[in-house]
Every structure is written in structure tokens, then in C-alpha cells.
Motif scaffolding. Structure first.
Motif, mmCIF file in Angstrom:
data_model
loop_
_atom_site.group_PDB
_atom_site.id
_atom_site.type_symbol
_atom_site.label_atom_id
_atom_site.label_comp_id
_atom_site.label_asym_id
_atom_site.label_seq_id
_atom_site.Cartn_x
_atom_site.Cartn_y
_atom_site.Cartn_z
ATOM 1 N N SER A 369 0.824 -1.214 0.000
ATOM 2 C CA SER A 369 0.000 0.000 0.000
ATOM 3 C C SER A 369 0.854 1.259 0.000
ATOM 4 N N HIS A 370 2.051 1.180 0.574
ATOM 5 C CA HIS A 370 2.948 2.338 0.553
ATOM 6 C C HIS A 370 3.307 2.708 -0.885
ATOM 7 N N SER A 371 3.667 1.703 -1.681
ATOM 8 C CA SER A 371 4.010 1.974 -3.083
ATOM 9 C C SER A 371 2.822 2.539 -3.842
ATOM 10 N N LEU A 372 1.627 2.029 -3.566
ATOM 11 C CA LEU A 372 0.429 2.555 -4.226
ATOM 12 C C LEU A 372 0.207 4.005 -3.835
ATOM 13 N N GLY A 373 0.479 4.342 -2.575
ATOM 14 C CA GLY A 373 0.329 5.728 -2.142
ATOM 15 C C GLY A 373 1.336 6.650 -2.790
ATOM 16 N N VAL A 374 2.600 6.206 -2.892
ATOM 17 C CA VAL A 374 3.631 7.016 -3.540
ATOM 18 C C VAL A 374 3.288 7.228 -5.015
ATOM 19 N N ALA A 375 2.831 6.171 -5.673
ATOM 20 C CA ALA A 375 2.452 6.294 -7.086
ATOM 21 C C ALA A 375 1.311 7.287 -7.253
#
Length: 633
Positions: A369-375
Motif C-alpha cells: 500500500s505504501h508503493s500505491l500511495g507514492v504512485a
């Protein structure tokens, strides 16, 4: 007396299955195969060829080494009874190697069914072990757990301790890959099982998991020491993953320390190692992230271009696919590549609830979910970013991954600040807490800039921007004042100079200062001070930006800067009187303060109608009075 061939086979099997010494096992099985081939002993050739495959799949990394072992296994298969256990085990090994390289599962799963039906416990144990290695990528959690449990069970029938240890290892890895709260209990069980009699190959993987757990706990010095010791253990055991795993662990530690850019030379050298796996793309992704963090855009983009035909094409999803995607998203954010970030997010979306774990627990980078948030931040979808990053904070808390908690909380603060303004209470709370958590771990958080505020002409209007937020507002004198202030943060500019307008060139030779002119009530050119310097500096910066953009063939951006430059020159020309003399501002400081203050406040009100967040930030950071200024953050 045992003949030399049988002794070599038994010594190799003891080294591999009892001691876990893959290096010695390969040496002994190589000697045994040559002797068996010379004697025409098909069963001995098969045992040696099986032993050359090793504990895991894809153990032979060089093209020559892998081809040699594959040829020997096929030659041995042709020399034994097709219905024998040795033939079945060789077919299992060949299928597992082929599926692993190609990212498929059909062949190994079909042979797994055949081994179940055969009633041969050794063939079944090997099929379970190798099939599990082929499904380390995301999306196979339930299947992996079934394979690991079956392997633990069948180990009681084979009587081989290596089968039990491998089953316990895969079971612990499965729980780690699924963020199961009981994962560390399974790791402890494996540790206890190794205490009685060591097994180098299994001990090495356990050592890598312990490095990962140290990183999760925020103990970076301990993690780095363990990573170095683990690397030595892997080299001693003959595990060719030692180089790649060590690089992955260093990238993870340095990422959380804010120093991943320091690894560019090391990762560049490692990239040429023939021992790196042909199906592992993390070395490219890790180098892309390190280069982007170091400001080497060319290298970062080169590494990302190499990934477009594999990781970014969604083939294959190996055990390093999620970490590679994590690094790609972070690199895309550093490079402001919204298209790349959006494409990566689309591929990652089905795995939002999983942790980003490399291989069998080598390293962990927190929640997907962190990567999805950064994207989402990179693409400007701030509502989605806030939702994903809230989930990431929760997921990382559940993992006990304290560096990832701090980083996700910091990113959440950034997303809230971009969406609701830097003064937003929720944003400030998250950022403050993230800083406190980071300091407790000797961790350095990236400084995410939510601004700066800019105000530039756009045709007959002005474009006011705050991070990804942008608004167009009709021209007014107040916006002209704002443009000067925002272009010179922290600098106090007298209201009298702002009121005089942008008469830069014509006022350059004036001897009287603006304060004296205002105090005397005289009609003097008043842009010799900060405002005049501001306009001159802006023109100089525009010239430099235009030259840089043109040299980089960025014609569209260069034209936008040229338009602003032409507009500013036109404004300067209109601000001069006869003979090129500067316009004057007659009156007291009080008159200037009142006129400029009203003009700026009206301009801010107009911006706030179009975008309240930008308006609030302007009200919080722009000061008016006898001297005006802009103080961001």
C-alpha cells in the motif's frame, strides 16, 4: 571396500543433505558424474545429475554452468528406466528449472501430481521443495502453504532431515510473505531445529531472514553487521545468491538511512556479476532507485528502460518482483514520471494487502500500500494517496516494521499537505510523529517539498502553483506584487518599491535610496533595492533556464520560459517614462503600505476563490506592511 564412484556419490549426498555444503556437493557430484559416464552406469549418472541440481532451483548461474548441468540431467534420464524413481526425479528437476526460468508453473505442477500418485516419498519431497521455489512471487500464498505443510509431513517418510528443515523453512517464509502474525514463531521453530545439527544452506537462508527482522526493528547497525556475516556464510556454503542478497539488504538499509545514492558504484559493479540470477531484476531496479536518489537521471532512466520488457511487462512474477516494483515506484517519484508510476500502480493494485518481501525473506520494505500511495502522489491523485498511505501505516504497524511505519507516515503527511495545504493540522501531526519515530531509529526521512508557491504569467493570466495544485487567475497589480515576493522567499521588499512597478533597467543608476525618496515625498525611481534586484535576478534565471532547456532539446518548456521573459521585458518597457526614465512613486511609506497591502490581499482572495488550499497557504506565508515578504514553511 566402497568403490570410488559410490564413495563420491555418498560424500556428495552427505554434503548436500546433511551438511548443506553446496560447494563441496557440486565438486563431489561432478567427479561422480564423470566416473559414472565413463563406466556407463546410468543409475549412478542419474544420482550425480540430481545432486548437481542442488538444494534449490536455478543454482547454476553462468550460461555455461547451467547448460552443462541441463545436458547431464537429460543424458542421465536417457540412461535409466523411464518408470523408475530416478527418472521421475530427473523429470521433476528439469521441469522445475524450465518453469522457474520462464515464469510458468504448468510443468512442475503436473509432475507434482504424478509424484503424489507414484507413492515415492523422496520424489514427492523433491517435487514439493522445487515447486515451492517456483511460486515465491505474489498471488500464490495458499498454494505455497499447502506445499510447505505437505513437505513437513512427507519428511517423516523420507527419513531425510534436509526435507524436514526445508519444509520448516518454507513454512516460515510463507507466513512472512503473507504478513501472518505468527511468522516469527515459525522462524523460531526453524532456529531450534537447526541447533541440534547445523545445515549450512538452511542456516544461510535463516541468517538472511534475521537480517530482515533486524531492519524491521530499526536496528540498522545490527542489520548491516548481520548482512556481512550472512554474506560470508552464503559464500562458504556455495550459495550463488550471496552477492545479490547482500546487495538487496544494503539497498534496504541505506534506503531507510537516506543514503541509498551512496550505493551507485557498488551496485554498478555488482550488476556485471555472472552470479546474479538471470530472472532477478531487482539489481536493475535497485540501481535505478539509487541513481535517481543520487541525481543521476540518465543512469536511472537507463535502468528503468531495461525493466520495461520484464518487470513492467508483468513477466515473470518472481520472488523479487514486489521489491523491484517498490524501487521502480520510488524512482518514478524522484524522476516525476507520472506515466511510469501509474503503470506500476496498476500492476501492484491486486497485492495491496501484502508486504514487500524479497525472495525467501531476504529483505522487507513494508506494505505494498505504501508503493500505491507514492504512485498516487506522483500522478496527482491525492485522495487515493491518502487512502493508500493510511492503509500502509496500519499494515506496517501490524508487521512491526518501524522504519516503514515512519516512512509511510511521512508520505501520508506529504499527501495530506498537498491535498489540504501545508498548514493542515493532520498533515503536520503525521509529519511531526514521523520525524519523532525516525529520530528514535537513527533514520533519515526524505524532505518532501509540498511547494514551492510560484506565480507566473500565462498568456493574459497568472498561474499560481503549490506542488501539484495549479490555478489560473486574471491579471491584477496584486498578482504582480505576489510574483516578486514568491520569487524571492525570505527577502523583505519595501512596499514603496513594489508600488513603483518593475522599472528595473531605468532605475539602475539612481543614487537615492527608496527609503530616502519615500521619506522626502520626492518622485524618485525607487527600484534600486531588493525589488530591482528581484526583477534582474528573475531575468537572469530565465535566461539560464532557457539555455539549459534548449541544450536538452526541451523546446516546449523553453518556449514557456521565453514567453515569460518577453512578458517581463514588456512590463519593464511599459514602466519607463520619456527618455527611458523610470516611473516614480510619490508619497509616504504609509501610502505605499496601504496600496500594496490592499492589492495583495485582493489578489489572494481571488486565488482562494479558485483554490482555497493555495489561498490559505498564501495567507499564511505572505506578509504585508511597510516591508513585504514571503516566508514558506
Amino acid at each position: 571396500m566402497i568403490e570410488a564412484l559410490e564413495w563420491a556419490l555418498q560424500d556428495g549426498e552427505h554434503a548436500l543433505l546433511v551438511k548443506g555444503d553446496m560447494r563441496r556437493a557440486r565438486e563431489r557430484f561432478d567427479v561422480a558424474y564423470r566416473e559414472a559416464a565413463q563406466q556407463g552406469d546410468g543409475p549412478a549418472m542419474a544420482r550425480a545429475a540430481l545432486g548437481l541440481g542442488g538444494m534449490w532451483v536455478h543454482e547454476h548461474r553462468t550460461a555455461a554452468g547451467a547448460a552443462m548441468v541441463r545436458v547431464r540431467q537429460r543424458e542421465a534420464l536417457a540412461q535409466v528406466d523411464p518408470g523408475s524413481s530416478l527418472a521421475l526425479r530427473l523429470r521433476v528437476r528439469l521441469a522445475a528449472e524450465e518453469d522457474y526460468r520462464g515464469g510458468g508453473l504448468d510443468a512442475i505442477l503436473a509432475l507434482l501430481s504424478e509424484t503424489r500418485a507414484s507413492g515415492d516419498p523422496v520424489a514427492l519431497a523433491e517435487a514439493l521443495r522445487l515447486a515451492h521455489h517456483c511460486v515465491l512471487g505474489p498471488g500464490h500464498g495458499a498454494r505455497r502453504l499447502e506445499l510447505a505443510r505437505d513437505l513437513i509431513g512427507v519428511a517423516s517418510r523420507t527419513g531425510r532431515r534436509a526435507d524436514l528443515l526445508t519444509g520448516l523453512l518454507w513454512y516460515a517464509v510463507d507466513l512472512l510473505l503473507e504478513a501472518d502474525p505468527h511468522a516469527e514463531r515459525a522462524v523460531a521453530e526453524l532456529r531450534l531445529a537447526l541447533d541440534g545439527e547445523d545445515h549450512q544452506a538452511i542456516r544461510y537462508v535463516l541468517g538472511a531472514i534475521e537480517v530482515m527482522l533486524s531492519i524491521r526493528a530499526g536496528r540498522f547497525a545490527q542489520a548491516e553487521q548481520r548482512a556481512a556475516a550472512c554474506h560470508e556464510l552464503g559464500v562458504a556454503a556455495g550459495d550463488h545468491d550471496a552477492t545479490g542478497w547482500y546487495g538487496c539488504q544494503l539497498v534496504t538499509v541505506r534506503w531507510y538511512q537516506g543514503r541509498v545514492g551512496d550505493l551507485v558504484p557498488l551496485l554498478t559493479d555488482q550488476l556485471a556479476s555472472p552470479q546474479l540470477s538471470a530472472v532477478d531484476d531487482f539489481p536493475y531496479a535497485g540501481l535505478a532507485l539509487a541513481a535517481a536518489a543520487a541525481g543521476d537521471r540518465r543512469m536511472a532512466e537507463s535502468m528503468l528502460a531495461r525493466l520495461r520488457g520484464s518487470v513492467l511487462a508483468d513477466l515473470p512474477r518472481t520472488g523479487t518482483w514486489l521489491p523491484s516494483m517498490y524501487a521502480i515506484v520510488e524512482a518514478a517519484d524522484l524522476l516525476a514520471d507520472a506515466e511510469l508510476a501509474a503503470g506500476a500502480a496498476k500492476l501492484l493494485a491486486p497485492y495491496a494487502d501484502l508486504p514487500v518481501v524479497a525472495g525467501p525473506g531476504v529483505a522487507c520494505l513494508g506494505s505494498v500500500s505504501h508503493s500505491l500511495g507514492v504512485a498516487a502522489i506522483t500522478t496527482g491523485d491525492l485522495d487515493a494517496a491518502v487512502g493508500h498511505l493510511r492503509a500502509a501505516v496500519h499494515g506496517n504497524l501490524a508487521l512491526g516494521h518501524w522504519p516503514a511505519v515512519a516512512l509511510s507516515r511521512s508520505r501520508l503527511g506529504q499527501a495530506l499537505a498537498l491535498r489540504d495545504g501545508p498548514r493542515n493540522e493532520g498533515a503536520r501531526r503525521q509529519l511531526t510523529q514521523a520525524e519523532q519515530e525516525a529520530r528514535a531509529q537513527d533514520m533519515v526521512l526524505p524532505r518532501y517539498v509540498t511547494g514551492p508557491l510560484t506565480c507566473r504569467p500565462s498568456g493574459t493570466q497568472w498561474r499560481v502553483e503549490l506542488g501539484p495544485r495549479s490555478v489560473l487567475v486574471d491579471h491584477s497589480v496584486g498578482l504582480l506584487h505576489l510574483a516578486v515576493l514568491l520569487a524571492n522567499p525570505g527577502q523583505e521588499i519595501p512596499a514603496a518599491e513594489l508600488a513603483a512597478g518593475p522599472a528595473v533597467a531605468a532605475s539602475a543608476g539612481s543614487a537615492a535610496g527608496p527609503a530616502e525618496a519615500a521619506a522626502a515625498g520626492s518622485a524618485q525611481p525607487v527600484l534600486d533595492g531588493p525589488a530591482g534586484r528581484a526583477y534582474r535576478n528573475r531575468l537572469a534565471r530565465l535566461d539560464a533556464e532557457i539555455a539549459e532547456l534548449e541544450s536538452g532539446s526541451k523546446r516546449r518548456q523553453a518556449q514557456a520560459r521565453r514567453t515569460e521573459r518577453d512578458w517581463l521585458i514588456a512590463e519593464l518597457a511599459s514602466a519607463t517614462g520619456l527618455g527611458g526614465r523610470a516611473r516614480s512613486f510619490t508619497g509616504s511609506e504609509e501610502r505605499a503600505r496601504t496600496a500594496v497591502g490592499k492589492a495583495i490581499r485582493r489578489a489572494i482572495d481571488r486565488v482562494a476563490i479558485a483554490d482555497p488550499v493555495i489561498g490559505d497557504e498564501l495567507r499564511a506565508t505572505v506578509r504585508t506592511g511597510v516591508r513585504c515578504s514571503y516566508h514558506p514553511g
